[in-house]
Design an enzyme around this catalytic site. Structure first.
Site, PDB file in Angstrom:
ATOM      1  N   ALA A   1     -43.938 -13.712 -39.144  1.00 17.89           N
ATOM      2  CA  ALA A   1     -43.739 -12.306 -39.499  1.00 17.89           C
ATOM      3  C   ALA A   1     -44.084 -11.464 -38.273  1.00 17.89           C
ATOM      4  O   ALA A   1     -44.826 -11.918 -37.398  1.00 17.89           O
ATOM      5  CB  ALA A   1     -44.655 -11.942 -40.655  1.00 17.89           C
TER       6      ALA A   1
ATOM      7  N   GLY B   1     -44.097 -17.435 -40.799  1.00 19.99           N
ATOM      8  CA  GLY B   1     -42.819 -17.251 -41.501  1.00 19.99           C
ATOM      9  C   GLY B   1     -41.692 -18.109 -40.930  1.00 19.99           C
ATOM     10  O   GLY B   1     -40.741 -18.454 -41.639  1.00 19.99           O
TER      11      GLY B   1
ATOM     12  N   GLU C   1     -42.160 -21.360 -42.536  1.00 19.56           N
ATOM     13  CA  GLU C   1     -41.782 -21.187 -43.946  1.00 19.56           C
ATOM     14  C   GLU C   1     -40.261 -21.140 -44.104  1.00 19.56           C
ATOM     15  O   GLU C   1     -39.709 -21.692 -45.052  1.00 19.56           O
ATOM     16  CB  GLU C   1     -42.418 -19.907 -44.503  1.00 19.56           C
ATOM     17  CG  GLU C   1     -43.928 -20.035 -44.661  1.00 19.56           C
ATOM     18  CD  GLU C   1     -44.600 -18.709 -45.005  1.00 19.56           C
ATOM     19  OE1 GLU C   1     -44.327 -17.705 -44.315  1.00 19.56           O
ATOM     20  OE2 GLU C   1     -45.391 -18.673 -45.961  1.00 19.56           O
TER      21      GLU C   1
ATOM     22  N   GLU D   1     -51.593 -18.026 -39.897  1.00 16.72           N
ATOM     23  CA  GLU D   1     -52.005 -16.763 -40.531  1.00 16.72           C
ATOM     24  C   GLU D   1     -53.514 -16.627 -40.656  1.00 16.72           C
ATOM     25  O   GLU D   1     -54.062 -15.524 -40.578  1.00 16.72           O
ATOM     26  CB  GLU D   1     -51.375 -16.647 -41.939  1.00 16.72           C
ATOM     27  CG  GLU D   1     -49.871 -16.440 -41.950  1.00 16.72           C
ATOM     28  CD  GLU D   1     -49.076 -17.736 -41.940  1.00 16.72           C
ATOM     29  OE1 GLU D   1     -49.654 -18.801 -41.642  1.00 16.72           O
ATOM     30  OE2 GLU D   1     -47.870 -17.669 -42.220  1.00 16.72           O
TER      31      GLU D   1
END
Ligand code: COA
Length: 256
Positions: free
Chosen positions: A62, A107, A110, A130
Protein backbone atom coordinates in the site's frame (compact mmCIF):
# COMPACT_ATOMS: atom_id res chain seq x y z
CA UNK A 1 -5.20 1.91 -20.63
CA UNK A 2 -4.31 3.90 -17.53
CA UNK A 3 -1.39 5.85 -16.29
CA UNK A 4 -0.46 3.46 -13.50
CA UNK A 5 -1.62 0.13 -14.90
CA UNK A 6 -0.86 -0.65 -18.53
CA UNK A 7 -2.98 -3.26 -20.24
CA UNK A 8 -1.97 -5.01 -23.43
CA UNK A 9 -3.71 -7.81 -25.22
CA UNK A 10 -1.68 -10.43 -27.03
CA UNK A 11 -4.05 -12.82 -28.73
CA UNK A 12 -6.05 -14.46 -25.95
CA UNK A 13 -3.68 -13.34 -23.19
CA UNK A 14 -3.95 -10.03 -21.34
CA UNK A 15 -0.97 -8.49 -19.57
CA UNK A 16 -1.53 -5.92 -16.84
CA UNK A 17 1.64 -4.12 -15.81
CA UNK A 18 1.76 -2.04 -12.64
CA UNK A 19 3.57 1.03 -13.93
CA UNK A 20 4.64 3.31 -11.15
CA UNK A 21 8.25 2.14 -10.90
CA UNK A 22 9.56 5.33 -9.26
CA UNK A 23 7.46 4.39 -6.19
CA UNK A 24 8.06 0.66 -6.58
CA UNK A 25 4.48 0.28 -7.84
CA UNK A 26 3.06 1.11 -4.41
CA UNK A 27 -0.65 0.47 -4.61
CA UNK A 28 -2.18 3.88 -4.07
CA UNK A 29 -5.90 4.52 -4.66
CA UNK A 30 -5.39 5.50 -8.30
CA UNK A 31 -3.41 2.33 -9.04
CA UNK A 32 -6.03 0.16 -7.36
CA UNK A 33 -8.84 1.87 -9.29
CA UNK A 34 -7.03 1.39 -12.58
CA UNK A 35 -6.28 -2.24 -11.74
CA UNK A 36 -9.98 -2.77 -10.97
CA UNK A 37 -10.87 -1.43 -14.44
CA UNK A 38 -8.25 -3.58 -16.16
CA UNK A 39 -9.48 -6.69 -14.41
CA UNK A 40 -13.04 -6.10 -15.64
CA UNK A 41 -11.79 -5.41 -19.16
CA UNK A 42 -9.66 -8.58 -19.10
CA UNK A 43 -12.56 -10.79 -18.11
CA UNK A 44 -14.44 -9.58 -21.18
CA UNK A 45 -11.61 -9.66 -23.68
CA UNK A 46 -9.04 -12.38 -22.90
CA UNK A 47 -8.80 -15.98 -21.68
CA UNK A 48 -5.95 -15.55 -19.18
CA UNK A 49 -4.65 -12.47 -17.39
CA UNK A 50 -1.02 -12.05 -16.34
CA UNK A 51 -0.29 -9.39 -13.72
CA UNK A 52 3.28 -8.11 -13.42
CA UNK A 53 5.18 -5.00 -12.38
CA UNK A 54 7.55 -2.61 -14.11
CA UNK A 55 11.04 -1.87 -12.76
CA UNK A 56 12.43 -3.60 -9.71
CA UNK A 57 9.12 -4.23 -7.95
CA UNK A 58 5.97 -6.22 -8.49
CA UNK A 59 4.39 -3.95 -5.87
CA UNK A 60 5.93 -2.66 -2.63
CA UNK A 61 2.61 -2.60 -0.81
CA UNK A 62 0.00 0.00 0.00
CA UNK A 63 1.13 3.58 -0.46
CA UNK A 64 2.51 4.57 2.93
CA UNK A 65 1.85 8.29 2.21
CA UNK A 66 -1.84 7.46 1.93
CA UNK A 67 -1.77 5.22 5.01
CA UNK A 68 -0.48 8.06 7.14
CA UNK A 69 -3.56 10.18 6.29
CA UNK A 70 -6.09 7.56 7.40
CA UNK A 71 -8.33 7.50 10.43
CA UNK A 72 -10.14 4.24 11.33
CA UNK A 73 -13.16 5.06 9.15
CA UNK A 74 -11.02 5.81 6.08
CA UNK A 75 -8.85 2.78 6.83
CA UNK A 76 -11.92 0.52 6.91
CA UNK A 77 -13.20 1.97 3.63
CA UNK A 78 -9.81 1.49 1.99
CA UNK A 79 -9.30 -2.03 3.24
CA UNK A 80 -12.78 -3.01 2.06
CA UNK A 81 -12.01 -1.71 -1.43
CA UNK A 82 -8.63 -3.46 -1.50
CA UNK A 83 -10.08 -6.70 -0.20
CA UNK A 84 -12.94 -6.56 -2.70
CA UNK A 85 -10.54 -5.95 -5.58
CA UNK A 86 -8.35 -8.91 -4.60
CA UNK A 87 -11.39 -11.15 -4.06
CA UNK A 88 -12.69 -10.09 -7.47
CA UNK A 89 -9.35 -11.14 -8.98
CA UNK A 90 -9.56 -14.46 -7.14
CA UNK A 91 -13.10 -15.03 -8.40
CA UNK A 92 -12.60 -13.75 -11.94
CA UNK A 93 -13.93 -16.22 -14.51
CA UNK A 94 -10.54 -16.37 -16.21
CA UNK A 95 -7.32 -17.58 -14.56
CA UNK A 96 -4.90 -14.92 -13.34
CA UNK A 97 -1.15 -15.50 -13.19
CA UNK A 98 1.08 -13.31 -11.05
CA UNK A 99 4.43 -12.88 -12.81
CA UNK A 100 6.43 -11.58 -9.86
CA UNK A 101 9.40 -9.61 -11.16
CA UNK A 102 10.71 -8.06 -7.92
CA UNK A 103 9.53 -6.85 -4.51
CA UNK A 104 6.11 -8.25 -3.58
CA UNK A 105 5.60 -6.72 -0.16
CA UNK A 106 2.50 -6.04 1.90
CA UNK A 107 -0.34 -5.38 -0.54
CA UNK A 108 1.94 -6.58 -3.35
CA UNK A 109 2.29 -9.98 -1.71
CA UNK A 110 -1.46 -9.97 -1.00
CA UNK A 111 -2.16 -9.22 -4.67
CA UNK A 112 0.08 -12.09 -5.75
CA UNK A 113 -1.68 -14.42 -3.32
CA UNK A 114 -5.10 -13.48 -4.74
CA UNK A 115 -3.93 -14.62 -8.19
CA UNK A 116 -4.49 -18.24 -9.19
CA UNK A 117 -0.84 -19.01 -9.92
CA UNK A 118 2.46 -17.40 -8.95
CA UNK A 119 5.59 -17.51 -11.06
CA UNK A 120 8.55 -15.62 -9.61
CA UNK A 121 11.76 -14.20 -10.98
CA UNK A 122 14.84 -15.31 -9.07
CA UNK A 123 15.11 -11.61 -8.09
CA UNK A 124 11.66 -11.51 -6.44
CA UNK A 125 11.36 -10.81 -2.73
CA UNK A 126 8.33 -11.39 -0.54
CA UNK A 127 7.07 -10.26 2.82
CA UNK A 128 4.30 -8.77 4.93
CA UNK A 129 6.24 -5.92 6.57
CA UNK A 130 3.17 -4.07 7.91
CA UNK A 131 4.17 -4.95 11.49
CA UNK A 132 7.13 -2.55 11.07
CA UNK A 133 4.59 0.26 10.69
CA UNK A 134 2.65 -0.97 13.73
CA UNK A 135 -0.25 -2.17 11.59
CA UNK A 136 -1.19 -5.57 10.14
CA UNK A 137 -1.96 -6.79 6.60
CA UNK A 138 -5.35 -5.49 5.52
CA UNK A 139 -6.08 -7.09 2.16
CA UNK A 140 -6.02 -10.79 2.91
CA UNK A 141 -2.48 -11.27 4.23
CA UNK A 142 -3.48 -12.91 7.49
CA UNK A 143 -6.01 -15.12 5.70
CA UNK A 144 -4.52 -16.18 2.37
CA UNK A 145 -0.92 -16.54 3.61
CA UNK A 146 -1.71 -19.31 6.15
CA UNK A 147 -3.76 -21.13 3.52
CA UNK A 148 -0.76 -21.16 1.18
CA UNK A 149 2.19 -21.66 3.54
CA UNK A 150 0.63 -22.98 6.76
CA UNK A 151 -0.14 -21.10 9.96
CA UNK A 152 3.34 -21.38 11.51
CA UNK A 153 5.20 -19.87 8.55
CA UNK A 154 2.49 -17.22 8.09
CA UNK A 155 2.92 -16.18 11.72
CA UNK A 156 6.68 -16.01 11.26
CA UNK A 157 6.32 -13.69 8.25
CA UNK A 158 3.52 -11.47 9.60
CA UNK A 159 4.93 -11.12 13.12
CA UNK A 160 8.56 -10.51 12.15
CA UNK A 161 8.01 -8.59 8.90
CA UNK A 162 10.92 -10.64 7.47
CA UNK A 163 11.58 -10.35 3.75
CA UNK A 164 12.29 -13.67 2.03
CA UNK A 165 13.88 -14.44 -1.33
CA UNK A 166 12.29 -16.32 -4.23
CA UNK A 167 13.85 -19.70 -3.39
CA UNK A 168 12.52 -19.51 0.16
CA UNK A 169 9.10 -18.50 -1.20
CA UNK A 170 9.22 -21.58 -3.43
CA UNK A 171 10.22 -23.86 -0.56
CA UNK A 172 7.34 -22.72 1.66
CA UNK A 173 4.77 -22.86 -1.15
CA UNK A 174 4.21 -19.13 -1.56
CA UNK A 175 5.11 -19.39 -5.27
CA UNK A 176 4.75 -22.25 -7.71
CA UNK A 177 7.95 -21.78 -9.68
CA UNK A 178 11.08 -19.63 -9.77
CA UNK A 179 12.63 -18.78 -13.13
CA UNK A 180 15.56 -16.75 -14.43
CA UNK A 181 14.66 -13.07 -14.40
CA UNK A 182 14.79 -12.72 -18.19
CA UNK A 183 12.55 -15.76 -18.68
CA UNK A 184 9.74 -14.59 -16.39
CA UNK A 185 7.32 -13.33 -19.03
CA UNK A 186 8.16 -16.11 -21.48
CA UNK A 187 7.41 -18.74 -18.83
CA UNK A 188 4.22 -16.97 -17.71
CA UNK A 189 2.97 -16.78 -21.30
CA UNK A 190 3.85 -20.45 -21.79
CA UNK A 191 1.68 -21.42 -18.81
CA UNK A 192 -1.07 -19.08 -20.01
CA UNK A 193 -0.97 -20.65 -23.49
CA UNK A 194 -1.50 -24.13 -22.03
CA UNK A 195 -4.71 -22.82 -20.45
CA UNK A 196 -5.81 -20.95 -23.59
CA UNK A 197 -5.78 -24.26 -25.49
CA UNK A 198 -8.34 -25.80 -23.13
CA UNK A 199 -12.11 -25.42 -23.19
CA UNK A 200 -12.85 -22.01 -21.63
CA UNK A 201 -15.94 -23.47 -20.06
CA UNK A 202 -14.04 -26.28 -18.34
CA UNK A 203 -11.35 -23.83 -17.18
CA UNK A 204 -13.97 -21.52 -15.69
CA UNK A 205 -15.76 -24.35 -13.89
CA UNK A 206 -12.51 -25.91 -12.66
CA UNK A 207 -11.48 -22.58 -11.10
CA UNK A 208 -14.87 -22.27 -9.41
CA UNK A 209 -14.61 -25.79 -7.96
CA UNK A 210 -11.05 -25.20 -6.73
CA UNK A 211 -11.97 -21.89 -5.11
CA UNK A 212 -14.86 -23.58 -3.33
CA UNK A 213 -12.36 -25.85 -1.56
CA UNK A 214 -11.33 -22.87 0.57
CA UNK A 215 -14.84 -21.94 1.61
CA UNK A 216 -16.66 -25.23 2.05
CA UNK A 217 -16.34 -28.19 4.39
CA UNK A 218 -15.09 -31.29 2.51
CA UNK A 219 -18.47 -33.06 2.22
CA UNK A 220 -20.15 -29.93 0.81
CA UNK A 221 -17.20 -29.29 -1.48
CA UNK A 222 -17.39 -32.81 -2.87
CA UNK A 223 -21.11 -32.40 -3.57
CA UNK A 224 -20.43 -29.07 -5.28
CA UNK A 225 -17.67 -30.66 -7.37
CA UNK A 226 -20.02 -33.49 -8.38
CA UNK A 227 -22.67 -31.02 -9.55
CA UNK A 228 -20.16 -28.97 -11.57
CA UNK A 229 -18.58 -32.16 -12.97
CA UNK A 230 -21.93 -33.47 -14.21
CA UNK A 231 -22.91 -30.06 -15.58
CA UNK A 232 -19.97 -30.14 -17.99
CA UNK A 233 -21.39 -33.27 -19.65
CA UNK A 234 -24.02 -30.98 -21.20
CA UNK A 235 -21.33 -29.05 -23.09
CA UNK A 236 -20.36 -29.44 -26.73
CA UNK A 237 -16.75 -28.98 -25.65
CA UNK A 238 -16.79 -32.11 -23.48
CA UNK A 239 -18.12 -34.21 -26.38
CA UNK A 240 -15.52 -32.63 -28.67
CA UNK A 241 -12.70 -33.28 -26.18
CA UNK A 242 -13.60 -36.95 -25.82
CA UNK A 243 -14.20 -37.49 -29.56
CA UNK A 244 -10.94 -35.74 -30.48
CA UNK A 245 -9.04 -38.02 -28.10
CA UNK A 246 -10.59 -41.14 -29.60
CA UNK A 247 -10.06 -39.85 -33.16
CA UNK A 248 -6.43 -38.96 -32.30
CA UNK A 249 -6.76 -35.30 -33.32
CA UNK A 250 -6.51 -31.91 -31.65
CA UNK A 251 -9.83 -30.78 -30.15
CA UNK A 252 -11.51 -27.60 -31.35
CA UNK A 253 -13.21 -26.07 -28.36
CA UNK A 254 -15.97 -23.51 -28.80
CA UNK A 255 -16.64 -22.57 -25.20
CA UNK A 256 -20.14 -24.03 -25.09
N1 COA B 1 4.55 3.41 -0.26
C1 COA B 1 4.98 4.59 -0.72
N2 COA B 1 6.17 4.77 -1.28
C2 COA B 1 6.98 3.72 -1.37
C3 COA B 1 6.62 2.46 -0.91
C4 COA B 1 5.34 2.31 -0.32
N3 COA B 1 4.89 1.14 0.12
N4 COA B 1 7.64 1.60 -1.14
C5 COA B 1 8.60 2.32 -1.72
N5 COA B 1 8.21 3.60 -1.86
C6 COA B 1 8.98 4.71 -2.47
C7 COA B 1 10.10 5.19 -1.56
O1 COA B 1 9.61 6.10 -0.60
C8 COA B 1 11.00 5.86 -2.56
O2 COA B 1 10.46 7.10 -2.92
P1 COA B 1 11.43 8.42 -3.07
O3 COA B 1 12.37 8.04 -4.19
O4 COA B 1 10.49 9.52 -3.41
O5 COA B 1 12.14 8.55 -1.75
C9 COA B 1 10.87 4.95 -3.80
O6 COA B 1 9.63 4.26 -3.64
C10 COA B 1 11.96 3.93 -3.93
O7 COA B 1 12.04 3.17 -2.74
P2 COA B 1 13.38 3.00 -1.86
O8 COA B 1 12.97 2.70 -0.45
O9 COA B 1 14.29 4.15 -2.08
O10 COA B 1 14.00 1.70 -2.55
P3 COA B 1 15.01 0.64 -1.90
O11 COA B 1 15.46 -0.23 -3.02
O12 COA B 1 16.03 1.33 -1.07
O13 COA B 1 14.11 -0.22 -0.88
C11 COA B 1 12.15 -1.52 -0.24
C12 COA B 1 13.11 -1.08 -1.37
C13 COA B 1 11.02 -2.28 -0.89
C14 COA B 1 12.90 -2.43 0.76
C15 COA B 1 11.62 -0.28 0.51
O14 COA B 1 11.13 0.65 -0.46
C16 COA B 1 10.49 -0.57 1.46
O15 COA B 1 10.70 -1.10 2.54
N6 COA B 1 9.24 -0.18 1.08
C17 COA B 1 8.07 -0.29 1.92
C18 COA B 1 7.57 -1.69 1.98
C19 COA B 1 6.41 -1.80 2.94
O16 COA B 1 6.54 -1.59 4.14
N7 COA B 1 5.25 -2.16 2.39
C20 COA B 1 4.07 -2.41 3.16
C21 COA B 1 3.24 -1.21 3.23
S1 COA B 1 1.79 -1.55 4.21
Amino acid sequence: MGERVKFEVDGQIGIATLSRPEKLNALDTKTRMELAEVVEEAEKSVRVLIITGSGKAFAAGADINELLQRDPVKALEATKLGTELFSRIEELEIPVIAAINGFALGGGCELAMACDMRIASEKAKFGQPEINLAIIPGAGGTQRLPRLVGLGMAKRLVLTGEIIDAQTALRIGLVDEVVEHDKLMEKSREVAMKIVEKSPLAVKIAKKALNASLNMPLREGLKYEASLFSLLFSSEDAKEGMRAFLEKRKPEFKGR
